[in-house]
Design a protein around this motif. Structure first.
Motif, mmCIF file in Angstrom:
data_model
loop_
_atom_site.group_PDB
_atom_site.id
_atom_site.type_symbol
_atom_site.label_atom_id
_atom_site.label_comp_id
_atom_site.label_asym_id
_atom_site.label_seq_id
_atom_site.Cartn_x
_atom_site.Cartn_y
_atom_site.Cartn_z
ATOM 1 N N ASP A 11 1.571 -8.746 -8.615
ATOM 2 C CA ASP A 11 0.752 -7.578 -8.917
ATOM 3 C C ASP A 11 -0.155 -7.332 -7.718
ATOM 4 O O ASP A 11 -1.085 -8.075 -7.457
ATOM 5 C CB ASP A 11 -0.092 -7.820 -10.171
ATOM 6 N N SER A 19 1.202 -2.890 -2.637
ATOM 7 C CA SER A 19 0.045 -2.259 -3.260
ATOM 8 C C SER A 19 0.461 -1.089 -4.136
ATOM 9 O O SER A 19 1.566 -0.549 -4.025
ATOM 10 C CB SER A 19 -0.908 -1.749 -2.176
ATOM 11 N N ASP A 20 -0.471 -0.675 -4.997
ATOM 12 C CA ASP A 20 -0.216 0.502 -5.829
ATOM 13 C C ASP A 20 0.052 1.727 -4.962
ATOM 14 O O ASP A 20 0.914 2.554 -5.282
ATOM 15 C CB ASP A 20 -1.424 0.771 -6.733
ATOM 16 N N ALA A 42 3.533 3.697 -5.812
ATOM 17 C CA ALA A 42 3.525 4.917 -6.615
ATOM 18 C C ALA A 42 4.234 6.099 -5.971
ATOM 19 O O ALA A 42 4.962 6.835 -6.664
ATOM 20 C CB ALA A 42 2.076 5.288 -6.971
ATOM 21 N N SER A 64 2.407 -3.937 -12.562
ATOM 22 C CA SER A 64 2.176 -3.012 -11.453
ATOM 23 C C SER A 64 3.323 -2.010 -11.327
ATOM 24 O O SER A 64 3.097 -0.843 -10.988
ATOM 25 C CB SER A 64 1.988 -3.780 -10.144
ATOM 26 N N ARG A 110 2.850 0.563 -14.049
ATOM 27 C CA ARG A 110 1.588 1.271 -13.779
ATOM 28 C C ARG A 110 1.768 2.344 -12.710
ATOM 29 O O ARG A 110 1.070 3.364 -12.714
ATOM 30 C CB ARG A 110 0.535 0.258 -13.352
ATOM 31 N N ASN A 111 2.703 2.109 -11.828
ATOM 32 C CA ASN A 111 2.914 3.032 -10.717
ATOM 33 C C ASN A 111 4.168 3.884 -10.883
ATOM 34 O O ASN A 111 4.765 4.321 -9.900
ATOM 35 C CB ASN A 111 2.970 2.241 -9.410
#
Length: 823
Positions: free
Chosen positions: A45, A49-50, A54, A82, A85-86
């Protein structure tokens, strides 16, 4: 420079350019974005990185089961947080990766079944269980079952044993998770014999997979995949099986990964056939299979996939110069009638090309279009790549036959190119500013006490990518050097990019001199190995004319691949991010009435609409951000919101690499978001490790590679071992905490090719707030310091920022910096 368009009315430069045709009237169906998947592309996670995950809209990833012993990280349930989330799609669970050895130790089906039970129970209990797919077997043609044997009698024996085990495991999964989606048979390559037998058996026994998987792991796949796909669909049809979803869950070789021109060839054939596909895991987990640097920094491959994620509407037919051929110019294209946009992505060949876009509707585009051409170059697996440079922005008249021809000249084989077509409207697009640039291969330079090596080629596809397929290594004696003869058009400052490898285990240096003058030291961060290419950026002052740039051995060996010289035309880097090509939500409209300025029109934002821009920063620091809009807009960055007046400069803190900047408005016509600067640290707060209060076993360790000669080591692995910084904030608000850190944890399990690097974590507590767990990727050596930026809230005055990890070692910390998001 590659990809330039000739001025209107001039003759094209090439005598016989290649021809690519794009037919906007020949729809292939909605853009699927299926070919952007990865195997072990996510390791933790936060790694990547996000902001790196994304924008790519990744449709599938393949990961190991929770607690699987095959690799030290990349557990499916852990990374799902993650990934989902993205905006991630689905996770394929490589169930046999529960085993530690490669190839998997064969302990019999009775040993495997309890492991299957455990995996399915854990996955089915997850709140997002419907987004997981089970892959019971991996490469059974080679592992456990030897289904690739040429001995037919032995094949049938092995086949029947595999079919029996497939049915047993399939039913075992469904007994625990009745709604489970199961994929297979997951061969290492396409085999008509096995798939014919397998599908007949699976249909008869009611154990058909929901997703068909196999691997395409050879240069020949670029030639053979279309035939494999057609063969497979014919088998289904002959057996009366409705078409299954296909995921080529391992594709490409080392020489392809990170290389935009190579990736364009793979992605175009998968998207054309509407199959999903995950890039292969040949090296380190957590970098999207070679397409993101460190955790948050884009390379050329990342930008190619960012372009791919930006395709909307339907894909349309593209006819390349040579279909189904290895290492040739290939492409894919999209047409979004509602947005009035067409985009073409292509790459894989050097030289010149004419891209002919047919059936350009005048009712959609008008009598003219704006053609915007950009290049995503190869920057190495670990080489940073700024926002792709716009090479040309030209208004082109639609011909009487409804076609538009966009000439590309001087293309680079390893680069990918994007052509965006939008209605021309009134006005004249601003001419793209393309600085003088030239590249020089190390193998073509004068080499003293070094050796030329050949790297990834068609015949050695799993060799590492190298510019021109060669590099210069063994520069390991006191007299080792490479002399590059360069010729520059004018006196001035030039950016020098050096593609290199450094496996010395510590930062390595060379001496750079111009025409034999006093040298300066160039320091190269570590890389995974000598051939896992990274990029070092330095500047040189050169008079006009011919010069010899010498890179000579200093304290350690460095491999040299290529240098690029680019004339510096501005005091600081800048980029305009076009609003019409931004990610959107809501229902904004597109206004192409004027093509002046950046040339692709304007995005009209109203209440409920949002545009997200991906802004690149070469380093952590403050940048100038300007909204080119006709009214005020709201920008959101790192959780902080600020109003941007039209044309008014904001000073915002960006982290190194990609930064997602969201824009909203109650009514504004936006042409672009402009970002400039080199990452100023003026006004930022800086604290060396020596200023922290250390408790427990944490201690200050001397190091010549740390910024002030020491770092905080032995931090964590106990609740009592902490490092506390006292930070004096001039204002309350949202800040970015930038941690300079290093660590080189890895697991050496003798795996035949993967580098099993491991991440470390630290719990960071600000004042009385709840701690944040932050992940720190391996930095390739204990003496290389990378940065991670974490948004935190500070109050005016004194703040305590504490680092710790009660259960494991935290990374070594060199220093911290804090910059207020709104500077």
């Amino acid at each position: 420079m590659a990809g330039t368009l000739p001025a209107a009315g001039t003759a094209t430069a090439a005598a016989d350019p290649q021809r690519v045709t794009v037919d906007l009237a020949a729809s292939e169906g909605p853009v699927m974005h299926g070919a952007n998947g990865t195997l072990y592309g996510v390791s933790d996670d936060g790694v990547p990185s996000d902001a790196a995950l994304a924008p790519l809209k990744i449709t599938s990833v393949s990961q190991k089961p929770e607690g699987g012993a095959q690799h030290p990280n990349g557990d499916a349930l852990t990374v799902s947080k993650s990934f989902f989330r993205n905006g991630g799609g689905e996770i394929l669970v490589m169930m046999q990766d529960i085993y530690s050895k490669w190839p998997y130790e064969d302990l019999g089906i009775d040993d495997y079944l309890p492991k299957v039970d455990k995996i399915v129970k854990e996955v089915s209990a997850d709140p997002n269980s419907d987004r997981f797919v089970y892959i019971p077997f991996n490469e059974p043609d080679q592992i456990w079952y030897n289904l690739g044997t040429s001995d037919q009698a032995q094949y049938e024996v092995n086949r029947d044993r595999f079919f029996k085990d497939w049915k047993t495991v399939y039913q075992r999964i469904r007994a625990i998770d009745p709604d489970a989606r199961i994929a297979g048979p997951n061969e290492s390559g396409y085999h008509t014999r096995l798939l014919t037998d397998f599908l007949a058996f699976a249909k008869r026994e009611n154990v058909l997979p929901q997703i068909m998987t196999w691997h395409e792991l050879d240069s020949s796949s670029l030639r053979n995949f279309q035939g494999n796909y057609d063969s497979y669909r014919a088998i289904e049809k002959n057996l009366g099986i409705a078409p299954l979803k296909i995921n080529i869950d391992e594709y490409a070789n080392r020489r392809d990964l990170s290389v935009p021109g190579q990736l364009a060839q793979w992605v175009s054939m998968f998207e054309r056939n509407k199959v999903y596909a995950n890039q292969a895991y040949w090296d380190a987990a957590g970098n999207l299979d070679g397409n993101v640097v460190r955790s948050n920094i884009p390379n050329g491959g990342w930008w190619f996939f960012r372009w791919y994620a930006g395709l909307t509407g339907n894909t349309v037919k593209v006819t390349p110069p040579q279909a189904n051929s290895i290492d040739t110019l290939q492409g894919l294209a999209s047409y979004d009638k509602k947005r009035r946009q067409a985009q073409v992505l292509l790459g894989g060949s050097a030289g010149d090309s004419d891209v002919v876009v047919q059936n350009v509707s005048r009712s959609v585009f008008g009598r003219t279009v704006t053609a915007t051409v950009a290049e995503s170059a190869w920057s190495g697996y670990e080489g940073q790549h700024a926002a792709p440079r716009v090479l040309a922005r030209t208004k082109v008249r639609v011909a009487a036959d409804g076609s538009v021809t966009v000439p590309l000249r001087g293309m680079h084989k390893m680069s990918a190119y994007r052509i965006a077509l939008t209605p021309g409207g009134s006005g004249t697009p601003s001419t793209a500013s393309v600085p003088w640039s030239a590249s020089y291969e190390a193998e073509d330079a004068a080499i003293t006490d070094g050796k030329v090596y050949t790297q990834g080629t068609v015949s050695n596809a799993n060799g590492y990518a190298a510019s021109g397929t060669k590099d210069v290594g063994s520069l390991n004696t006191a007299s080792s050097k490479v002399d590059f003869t360069v010729d520059v058009p004018a006196a001035g400052t030039y950016d020098l990019a050096i593609l290199y490898g450094n496996q010395s285990g510590t930062p390595a240096t060379q001496k750079l001199s111009t025409d034999g003058e006093d040298p300066v030291t160039v320091s190269y961060p570590s890389t995974e190995n000598w051939t896992y290419r990274a990029k070092k950026d330095v500047t040189v002052e050169l008079p006009a004319g011919r010069h010899v740039l010498t890179l000579a051995k200093d304290d350690a060996e460095v491999t040299l691949d290529r240098i690029d010289l680019t004339a510096r035309t501005a005091a600081a880097p800048s980029a305009s991010y076009e609003a019409t090509l931004a990610d959107i939500s809501g229902k904004p409209s597109y206004d192409y009435s004027s093509s002046a300025g950046v040339g692709t029109g304007a995005l009209v934002l109203r209440s409920g609409d949002k545009a997200v821009f991906d802004a690149y920063a070469p380093r952590d620091g403050y940048y100038t951000v300007v909204s080119r809009a006709n009214a005020a807009v709201k920008l959101e960055l790192h959780g902080e919101k600020v109003t941007a007046a039209p044309g008014r400069a904001l000073r915002l803190y960006l982290v190194a690499g990609n930064n997602r900047i969201a824009m909203t408005a109650k009514g504004a016509s936006v042409r672009s978001l402009d970002v400039s600067g080199a990452g100023s640290t003026s006004g930022a707060l800086s604290y060396e490790g020596a200023s922290a209060t250390l408790t427990g076993g944490a201690k200050l360790v001397d190091s010549a590679h740390a910024s002030a000669g020491s770092y905080i080591g032995w931090l964590g692995n106990s609740a009592s071992s902490t490092a506390e910084f006292t930070v004096d904030a001039p204002k309350s608000g949202r800040y970015i905490l930038v941690i300079d850190y290093a660590h080189n944890d890895r697991r050496d399990n003798g795996h035949s090719y993967n580098t099993d690097i491991m991440s470390r974590t630290a719990d960071i507590t600000v004042g009385s707030d709840a701690p944040q767990k932050v992940t720190f990727k391996n930095t390739w050596s204990w003496d290389d310091y990378w940065t991670v930026g974490v948004p935190v809230d500070l109050k005016k005055g004194s703040n305590k920022v504490t680092f710790g990890n009660a259960s494991a070692w935290a990374p070594n910390i060199d220093r911290i910096e804090l910059g207020r998001v709104i500077g």
